[in-house]
Write an enzyme that holds these catalytic residues in place. Structure first.
Site, PDB file in Angstrom:
ATOM      1  N   LYS A   1       0.858  -1.194   0.000  1.00 45.60           N
ATOM      2  CA  LYS A   1       0.000   0.000   0.000  1.00 45.60           C
ATOM      3  C   LYS A   1       0.888   1.236   0.000  1.00 45.60           C
ATOM      4  CE  LYS A   1      -3.703   0.157   2.847  1.00 45.60           C
ATOM      5  NZ  LYS A   1      -4.251   1.251   3.621  1.00 45.60           N
TER       6      LYS A   1
HETATM    7  O1  F6P Z   1     -11.066   7.011   7.977  1.00 41.51           O
HETATM    8  P1  F6P Z   1     -10.559   5.749   8.527  1.00 41.51           P
HETATM    9  O2  F6P Z   1     -11.621   4.941   9.185  1.00 41.51           O
HETATM   10  O3  F6P Z   1      -9.367   5.962   9.399  1.00 41.51           O
HETATM   11  O4  F6P Z   1     -10.118   4.842   7.313  1.00 41.51           O
HETATM   12  C1  F6P Z   1      -8.923   5.035   6.668  1.00 41.51           C
HETATM   13  C2  F6P Z   1      -8.742   4.118   5.486  1.00 41.51           C
HETATM   14  O5  F6P Z   1      -7.436   4.169   5.096  1.00 41.51           O
HETATM   15  C3  F6P Z   1      -7.019   2.967   4.506  1.00 41.51           C
HETATM   16  O6  F6P Z   1      -5.693   2.835   4.888  1.00 41.51           O
HETATM   17  C4  F6P Z   1      -7.200   3.005   3.029  1.00 41.51           C
HETATM   18  O7  F6P Z   1      -6.531   2.049   2.341  1.00 41.51           O
HETATM   19  C5  F6P Z   1      -7.895   1.891   5.045  1.00 41.51           C
HETATM   20  O8  F6P Z   1      -7.156   1.021   5.814  1.00 41.51           O
HETATM   21  C6  F6P Z   1      -8.997   2.672   5.762  1.00 41.51           C
HETATM   22  O9  F6P Z   1     -10.207   2.305   5.181  1.00 41.51           O
END
Ligand code: F6P
Length: 221
Positions: free
Chosen positions: A87
């Site tokens: 990622k």
């Molecule tokens: O707003 P949140 O709940 O912190 O989500 C952040 C998002 O970022 C991510 O890293 C995107 O890939 C996910 O793990 C998650 O859905």
């Protein structure tokens, strides 16, 4: 639409996996920090997740800041297990890193995506997954679902010459899940609590209570 679980908590992953409906896992540095894990244990933790979810994609986020470091870290992470997806947060450095990693057969999930141009560029650079956020857009008073829909439509308009799936991210509620599925997002990555909320419905609970009460009558008849 497929469901991924958005957590680095091993117990949550094990339990959600036992439900039989999961197709992958996403993690990020904040989610790993929440487990109380140390830097030195990060890679082994990712290996454990990959073992629990054998064969399913597990996103492990790089914290590198230059293209070269992202490529190096990405290759190291990808070497931890065959199901690791690297990622990377969208940026010029990570676009270049995505190109190199994709050419080397490493799957990249491009994250922190909030606009169609960001998503289109990520897809062109070779990203296997693109993660537009919903909840965090709502948090700033904008419409996260509308933003996701714009991105889904733009990406689905084109053939990028490689498989490229949209992961609806920053999902907070069953409503977000329904909206993502209606617009044709390929995947929703959902935190454990929100995933459990997706199983529930007040009428299901009410119906179950009635069945149980009526069955008691049958047993006592
Ligand atoms: O707003 P949140 O709940 O912190 O989500 C952040 C998002 O970022 C991510 O890293 C995107 O890939 C996910 O793990 C998650 O859905």
């Amino acid at each position: 639409m497929k469901f991924f679980i958005d957590t680095a908590d091993l117990d949550e992953i094990r339990e959600a996996m036992s439900w039989g409906a999961l197709s992958g896992v996403t993690t990020n540095p904040s989610l790993y920090a929440k487990t109380g894990g140390k830097l030195a244990d990060f890679e082994q933790h990712m290996v454990k997740i990959c073992e629990i979810c054998e064969g399913l994609p597990v996103s492990a986020e790089s914290t590198a800041t230059t293209t070269q470091e992202m490529v190096e870290e990405g290759k190291r992470l990808a070497g931890l297990a065959p199901n690791v997806v690297v990622k990377l947060p969208i940026g010029v450095e990570s676009l270049a890193a995505t190109k190199t990693l994709a050419e080397d057969g490493v799957a990249v999930n491009m994250t922190l995506v909030f606009s169609a141009p960001q998503a289109l560029l990520a897809a062109r650079a070779g990203a296997r997954y693109i993660s537009p956020f919903v909840g965090r857009v709502d948090d700033i008073g904008s419409d996260g679902v509308a933003s996701l829909e714009e991105i889904v439509r733009c990406i689905h308009n084109y053939d990028f010459g490689h498989e490229c799936e949209i992961i609806a991210a920053s999902i907070r509620s069953p409503y977000h899940v329904t909206a993502a599925a209606l617009m044709g997002a390929d995947i929703a990555t959902v935190p454990f609590g929100a995933l459990k909320n997706c199983v529930k419905h007040p009428l299901t609970a009410e119906g179950l209570a009635k069945f149980e009460a009526d069955w008691e009558k049958v047993k006592n008849a």
